[in-house]
Design an enzyme around this catalytic site. Sequence first.
Site, PDB file in Angstrom:
ATOM      1  N   LYS A 114       0.820  -1.216   0.000  1.00 47.06           N
ATOM      2  CA  LYS A 114       0.000   0.000   0.000  1.00 47.06           C
ATOM      3  C   LYS A 114       0.849   1.259   0.000  1.00 47.06           C
ATOM      4  CE  LYS A 114      -4.434  -1.568   1.567  1.00 47.06           C
ATOM      5  NZ  LYS A 114      -5.575  -1.379   2.439  1.00 47.06           N
ATOM      6  N   LYS A 198      -4.804  -8.325  -6.402  1.00 48.00           N
ATOM      7  CA  LYS A 198      -6.070  -8.679  -5.752  1.00 48.00           C
ATOM      8  C   LYS A 198      -7.168  -7.667  -6.115  1.00 48.00           C
ATOM      9  CE  LYS A 198      -6.213  -6.605  -1.186  1.00 48.00           C
ATOM     10  NZ  LYS A 198      -6.841  -6.677   0.105  1.00 48.00           N
ATOM     11  N   LYS A 201     -10.713  -2.234  -3.410  1.00 45.09           N
ATOM     12  CA  LYS A 201     -11.576  -1.046  -3.440  1.00 45.09           C
ATOM     13  C   LYS A 201     -10.879   0.124  -4.098  1.00 45.09           C
ATOM     14  CE  LYS A 201     -13.378  -1.853   1.232  1.00 45.09           C
ATOM     15  NZ  LYS A 201     -12.257  -2.141   2.112  1.00 45.09           N
TER      16      LYS A 201
HETATM   17  N1  AQP Z   1      -9.595  -9.502  -3.129  1.00 52.83           N
HETATM   18  C1  AQP Z   1      -9.970 -10.057  -1.988  1.00 52.83           C
HETATM   19  N2  AQP Z   1     -10.208 -11.376  -1.908  1.00 52.83           N
HETATM   20  C2  AQP Z   1     -10.622 -11.951  -0.748  1.00 52.83           C
HETATM   21  N3  AQP Z   1     -10.822 -11.260   0.383  1.00 52.83           N
HETATM   22  C3  AQP Z   1     -10.598  -9.940   0.352  1.00 52.83           C
HETATM   23  N4  AQP Z   1     -10.706  -8.972   1.284  1.00 52.83           N
HETATM   24  C4  AQP Z   1     -10.371  -7.780   0.741  1.00 52.83           C
HETATM   25  N5  AQP Z   1     -10.030  -7.930  -0.542  1.00 52.83           N
HETATM   26  C5  AQP Z   1     -10.165  -9.260  -0.820  1.00 52.83           C
HETATM   27  C6  AQP Z   1     -11.144  -9.227   2.644  1.00 52.83           C
HETATM   28  O1  AQP Z   1     -12.181  -8.317   2.955  1.00 52.83           O
HETATM   29  C7  AQP Z   1     -12.121  -7.996   4.331  1.00 52.83           C
HETATM   30  C8  AQP Z   1     -12.246  -6.516   4.491  1.00 52.83           C
HETATM   31  O2  AQP Z   1     -11.159  -5.884   3.860  1.00 52.83           O
HETATM   32  P1  AQP Z   1     -10.846  -4.384   4.246  1.00 52.83           P
HETATM   33  O3  AQP Z   1     -11.971  -3.544   3.889  1.00 52.83           O
HETATM   34  O4  AQP Z   1     -10.454  -4.327   5.652  1.00 52.83           O
HETATM   35  O5  AQP Z   1      -9.620  -3.932   3.411  1.00 52.83           O
HETATM   36  P2  AQP Z   1      -8.563  -4.538   2.472  1.00 52.83           P
HETATM   37  O6  AQP Z   1      -8.177  -5.925   2.870  1.00 52.83           O
HETATM   38  O7  AQP Z   1      -7.466  -3.578   2.367  1.00 52.83           O
HETATM   39  O8  AQP Z   1      -9.449  -4.619   1.177  1.00 52.83           O
HETATM   40  P3  AQP Z   1      -9.475  -3.900  -0.177  1.00 52.83           P
HETATM   41  O9  AQP Z   1     -10.843  -4.099  -0.677  1.00 52.83           O
HETATM   42  O10 AQP Z   1      -8.391  -4.368  -1.045  1.00 52.83           O
HETATM   43  O11 AQP Z   1      -9.303  -2.358   0.101  1.00 52.83           O
HETATM   44  P4  AQP Z   1      -8.180  -1.370  -0.358  1.00 52.83           P
HETATM   45  O12 AQP Z   1      -8.293  -1.224  -1.817  1.00 52.83           O
HETATM   46  O13 AQP Z   1      -8.556  -0.118   0.384  1.00 52.83           O
HETATM   47  O14 AQP Z   1      -6.890  -1.984   0.058  1.00 52.83           O
HETATM   48  C9  AQP Z   1     -10.816  -8.543   4.890  1.00 52.83           C
HETATM   49  O15 AQP Z   1     -11.094  -9.716   5.643  1.00 52.83           O
HETATM   50  C10 AQP Z   1     -10.045  -8.901   3.654  1.00 52.83           C
HETATM   51  O16 AQP Z   1      -9.227 -10.035   3.874  1.00 52.83           O
END
Ligand code: AQP
Length: 333
Positions: A114, A198, A201
């Site tokens: 990140k 992956k 968001k």
């Molecule tokens: N691509 C993914 N596949 C499976 N699980 C996922 N999670 C996130 N992306 C995937 C799971 O969703 C839960 C919540 O995630 P989060 O909102 O805490 O943030 P993150 O892991 O940083 O998810 P994002 O969507 O990728 O956000 P950004 O783009 O902001 O980094 C967690 O249990 C995560 O494992």
Amino acid sequence: MTKKIFSGVQPSGNLHLGNYIGAIKNFVDLQNQKGNQCVYCVVDLHAITLRQDPKILKENIRETTAAFLASGIDPKKSIIFNQSLVPAHAEGSWILGCVARMGWLNRMTQFKEKAGKDKEKASIGLYIYPILMTADILLYDATHVPVGEDQKQHLELSRDIAQKFNTDFKAPNFLQVPEPLIQKNFSRIMSLKDGTKKMSKSDPSDQSRINLTDTKDQILNKIKKAKTDESPMPDEIGKLEKRPEVENLLGIYSSLNNQNLEKSINEFSGKNFSSFKAVLADLVAENISPISQEIIKLLQNKDYIDKILKEGAEKADKQASQKINEIKKIIGF
Ligand code: AQP
């Protein structure tokens, strides 16, 4: 055995199919298993590790809560609240930050991903994110934490911090050492445009993900355009090597059908990509469209959502403030 469950989702917008398959779908299954006590948190303190527009953040907190409710999390069965309403999370994070070691945090790959090349400019919050996550979990004596595979490393850190606290302060078994619960069939959903990244968001391309608020037409269109390759559909698992996009689409199909990858490969071997994509698109729409319609409906009543969060926070605060008081006593405050 009674499981104490804690997990959270950041209200950073664009909740997607990866969040649903990797986390929220599992939250609902766990809530509905007899005896489990579940706490599901909209982790707004985590969201501000990256810059958020204050007005949009407030809406995203409601939207994430609406997504929980629309997916089947029931406030009568589970505690639903947003993190910033319970001060023990920030307090616990400070105290546990004094137990964790720099060397442990330096190994965290999510920070590296990140923060990117310019890590000197990343917020300190982003660096210590896994410590806040540890406080979240330990304050509720969580025995199990349902997360996507991408969060496994952070969970291992939480276990190390709990064990070190218990040893340093000669408080055996005081902090519960949590177990990760990771979806069996397929737990890391990748971008629809690049199977090595992956689904996220924050990906600037909306075509890379299926949002939980997408309409049926948007879902069908995104799956139709999802990247694949020139080779035919595989007829055995070994043929997925170096084909991350195809593996991802078959993985999504497997997860939503609660079946293993081999079974999905057998179903489609010898068929062409377009017929597989059509079946997959219908399956995704069947799962996501009712959720997206319910999210839209729930967001029309903001007071209702705010009330759920407030009532949930009162229940959460009872547990968390008791635990933080015990922690303070142990460390000599
Ligand atoms: N691509 C993914 N596949 C499976 N699980 C996922 N999670 C996130 N992306 C995937 C799971 O969703 C839960 C919540 O995630 P989060 O909102 O805490 O943030 P993150 O892991 O940083 O998810 P994002 O969507 O990728 O956000 P950004 O783009 O902001 O980094 C967690 O249990 C995560 O494992």
